[in-house]
Design an enzyme around this catalytic site. Structure first.
Site, mmCIF file in Angstrom:
data_model
loop_
_atom_site.group_PDB
_atom_site.id
_atom_site.type_symbol
_atom_site.label_atom_id
_atom_site.label_comp_id
_atom_site.label_asym_id
_atom_site.label_seq_id
_atom_site.Cartn_x
_atom_site.Cartn_y
_atom_site.Cartn_z
ATOM 1 N N ARG A 260 -10.062 0.712 8.114
ATOM 2 C CA ARG A 260 -9.809 -0.655 8.729
ATOM 3 C C ARG A 260 -10.714 -1.405 9.220
ATOM 4 O O ARG A 260 -10.666 -2.647 9.455
ATOM 5 C CB ARG A 260 -8.683 -0.647 9.366
ATOM 6 C CG ARG A 260 -7.232 -0.955 8.859
ATOM 7 C CD ARG A 260 -6.358 -0.621 10.002
ATOM 8 N NE ARG A 260 -5.236 -1.221 9.968
ATOM 9 C CZ ARG A 260 -4.012 -0.767 9.135
ATOM 10 N NH1 ARG A 260 -4.104 0.232 8.761
ATOM 11 N NH2 ARG A 260 -2.782 -1.636 9.052
ATOM 12 N N LYS B 78 0.767 -1.174 -0.009
ATOM 13 C CA LYS B 78 0.160 -0.048 0.114
ATOM 14 C C LYS B 78 0.760 1.261 -0.226
ATOM 15 O O LYS B 78 0.561 2.029 -0.880
ATOM 16 C CB LYS B 78 -0.815 0.075 1.386
ATOM 17 C CG LYS B 78 -1.845 -1.268 1.355
ATOM 18 C CD LYS B 78 -2.682 -1.186 2.581
ATOM 19 C CE LYS B 78 -2.174 -1.153 3.949
ATOM 20 N NZ LYS B 78 -1.317 -2.421 4.165
HETATM 21 P P1 AP5 Z 1 4.764 -1.642 1.830
HETATM 22 O O1 AP5 Z 1 4.405 -0.920 0.670
HETATM 23 O O2 AP5 Z 1 5.697 -0.879 2.907
HETATM 24 O O3 AP5 Z 1 3.672 -2.307 2.521
HETATM 25 P P2 AP5 Z 1 2.233 -1.847 3.246
HETATM 26 O O4 AP5 Z 1 1.010 -2.411 2.415
HETATM 27 O O5 AP5 Z 1 2.270 -0.352 3.192
HETATM 28 O O6 AP5 Z 1 2.347 -2.360 4.660
HETATM 29 P P3 AP5 Z 1 2.243 -1.935 6.153
HETATM 30 O O7 AP5 Z 1 3.270 -2.836 7.101
HETATM 31 O O8 AP5 Z 1 2.653 -0.551 6.194
HETATM 32 O O9 AP5 Z 1 0.895 -2.114 6.590
HETATM 33 P P4 AP5 Z 1 0.178 -1.929 7.739
HETATM 34 O O10 AP5 Z 1 -1.132 -1.919 7.055
HETATM 35 O O11 AP5 Z 1 0.312 -3.278 8.657
HETATM 36 O O12 AP5 Z 1 0.745 -0.894 8.604
HETATM 37 P P5 AP5 Z 1 0.338 0.430 8.872
HETATM 38 O O13 AP5 Z 1 1.460 1.451 8.932
HETATM 39 O O14 AP5 Z 1 -0.836 0.899 7.859
HETATM 40 O O15 AP5 Z 1 5.467 -2.857 1.462
HETATM 41 C C1 AP5 Z 1 6.381 -3.626 2.223
HETATM 42 C C2 AP5 Z 1 7.789 -4.286 2.073
HETATM 43 O O16 AP5 Z 1 7.592 -5.022 0.842
HETATM 44 C C3 AP5 Z 1 8.701 -3.074 1.361
HETATM 45 O O17 AP5 Z 1 9.796 -3.350 2.033
HETATM 46 C C4 AP5 Z 1 8.377 -2.806 -0.123
HETATM 47 O O18 AP5 Z 1 9.701 -2.488 -0.461
HETATM 48 C C5 AP5 Z 1 8.219 -4.505 -0.164
HETATM 49 N N1 AP5 Z 1 7.303 -4.541 -1.637
HETATM 50 C C6 AP5 Z 1 6.170 -3.771 -1.814
HETATM 51 N N2 AP5 Z 1 5.623 -4.264 -3.179
HETATM 52 C C7 AP5 Z 1 6.320 -5.355 -3.379
HETATM 53 C C8 AP5 Z 1 6.201 -6.048 -4.480
HETATM 54 N N3 AP5 Z 1 5.184 -6.055 -5.453
HETATM 55 N N4 AP5 Z 1 7.404 -7.074 -4.629
HETATM 56 C C9 AP5 Z 1 8.332 -7.241 -3.906
HETATM 57 N N5 AP5 Z 1 8.441 -6.265 -2.813
HETATM 58 C C10 AP5 Z 1 7.373 -5.483 -2.621
HETATM 59 O O19 AP5 Z 1 -0.505 0.431 10.356
HETATM 60 C C11 AP5 Z 1 0.346 0.269 11.390
HETATM 61 C C12 AP5 Z 1 -0.365 0.032 12.793
HETATM 62 O O20 AP5 Z 1 -1.156 1.218 12.963
HETATM 63 C C13 AP5 Z 1 -1.473 -0.897 12.798
HETATM 64 O O21 AP5 Z 1 -1.057 -2.226 13.005
HETATM 65 C C14 AP5 Z 1 -2.657 -0.199 13.589
HETATM 66 O O22 AP5 Z 1 -2.298 -0.559 14.853
HETATM 67 C C15 AP5 Z 1 -2.505 1.184 13.598
HETATM 68 N N6 AP5 Z 1 -3.484 1.650 12.578
HETATM 69 C C16 AP5 Z 1 -3.283 2.329 11.426
HETATM 70 N N7 AP5 Z 1 -4.203 2.622 10.604
HETATM 71 C C17 AP5 Z 1 -5.223 2.381 11.475
HETATM 72 C C18 AP5 Z 1 -6.775 2.618 11.171
HETATM 73 N N8 AP5 Z 1 -7.493 3.149 10.123
HETATM 74 N N9 AP5 Z 1 -7.591 2.076 12.434
HETATM 75 C C19 AP5 Z 1 -6.947 1.396 13.273
HETATM 76 N N10 AP5 Z 1 -5.665 1.328 13.661
HETATM 77 C C20 AP5 Z 1 -4.791 1.669 12.694
#
Ligand code: AP5
Ligand code: MG
Ligand code: ZN
Length: 223
Positions: A88, A13
């Site tokens: 989410r 994402k």
């Molecule tokens: P990356 O692009 O970083 O993946 P991502 O989908 O952004 O993954 P996240 O870990 O950021 O998602 P998340 O939903 O767990 O975390 P968030 O910060 O939103 O890609 C990952 C890796 O793979 C990178 O190294 C990239 O280079 C590589 N890659 C990407 N695409 C690739 C491909 N096609 N092929 C190969 N490699 C690839 O949330 C964190 C925390 O915040 C949650 O756990 C929760 O506690 C809280 N939170 C956030 N939003 C909310 C909400 N709306 N409600 C409640 N709690 C929330």
């Protein structure tokens, strides 16, 4: 262009949202990044977010909805936004719809990144980013061209997220399966859900998303 990128932790994402932001000049609104900024600031919200994120659980809906409602009213969202990590839960999805209606706008497309969970654990545990500009890298798939030097800004310090360890990743995936995946049918029924292959390489995923944006009419209006 009002769109949502939806998918489990590590689906790509953030990677894709940053590219879309560059190409279309529409901001990435990443609730996870906003919460990490709050953690860094040491605010009360940040202290709560640290506990919740380290456990791989979700923050309360009302807090997240308020955070997004404030954010979408800022001037840089005039041409639209790319939501990354929000909504989410079903409650967040419903609140988003009603706030957009109130602000006289609507979603153009919800794009699901379809991925294989085991591959995601590998993606996440190898991930790191530039401490200065936030550019994303990966131990196996994407290191800087000059080792130890950020391609984007020349920075030489890198960091890893506290919640990028295997145990927390498993909890985050469970939260996705139980609380976030159930919103997919909501958007399917609304006729705005599109799927792309999140297992393809990063450029190919970008191509598929561009294709969806064209077909969904999300690029109309100049954005
Ligand atoms: P990356 O692009 O970083 O993946 P991502 O989908 O952004 O993954 P996240 O870990 O950021 O998602 P998340 O939903 O767990 O975390 P968030 O910060 O939103 O890609 C990952 C890796 O793979 C990178 O190294 C990239 O280079 C590589 N890659 C990407 N695409 C690739 C491909 N096609 N092929 C190969 N490699 C690839 O949330 C964190 C925390 O915040 C949650 O756990 C929760 O506690 C809280 N939170 C956030 N939003 C909310 C909400 N709306 N409600 C409640 N709690 C929330
Ligand atoms: Mg992310
Ligand atoms: Zn950098």
């Amino acid at each position: 262009m009002n769109i949502i990128l939806l998918g489990p932790p590590g689906a790509g994402k953030g990677t894709q949202a940053k590219r879309l932001e560059q190409t279309y000049g529409v901001p990435q609104l990443a609730t996870g990044d906003m919460l990490r900024a709050a953690v860094k600031s040491g605010s009360e919200l940040g202290q709560q977010a640290k506990r919740v994120m380290d456990a791989g659980e979700l923050m309360p809906d009302d807090l997240m909805v308020q955070m997004i409602e404030e954010r979408i009213q800022q001037p840089d969202c005039a041409k639209g936004f790319i939501l990354d990590g929000f909504p989410r839960t079903t409650a967040q999805a419903e609140a988003l719809d009603s706030m957009l209606t109130r602000h006289g706008t609507k979603l153009d497309a919800v794009i699901e990144l379809k991925v294989d969970e085991e591959a995601l654990v590998r993606r996440i545990t190898g991930r790191y980013s530039c401490a200065k500009c936030g550019a994303g890298y990966h131990d196996e798939f994407h290191n800087p061209q000059t080792p130890g030097v950020c391609d984007a800004c020349g920075g030489t310090e890198f960091r890893r997220r506290d919640d990028d360890n295997e145990a927390t990743v498993r909890s985050r995936m469970e939260a996705y399966r139980e609380q976030t995946a159930p919103i997919l049918p909501y958007y399917e029924t609304a006729g705005i859900l599109w799927r792309v292959d999140g297992m393809a390489d990063i450029d190919e995923v970008t191509r598929q998303i561009d294709d969806v944006l064209r077909r969904a009419g999300a690029l109309d209006g100049g954005a």
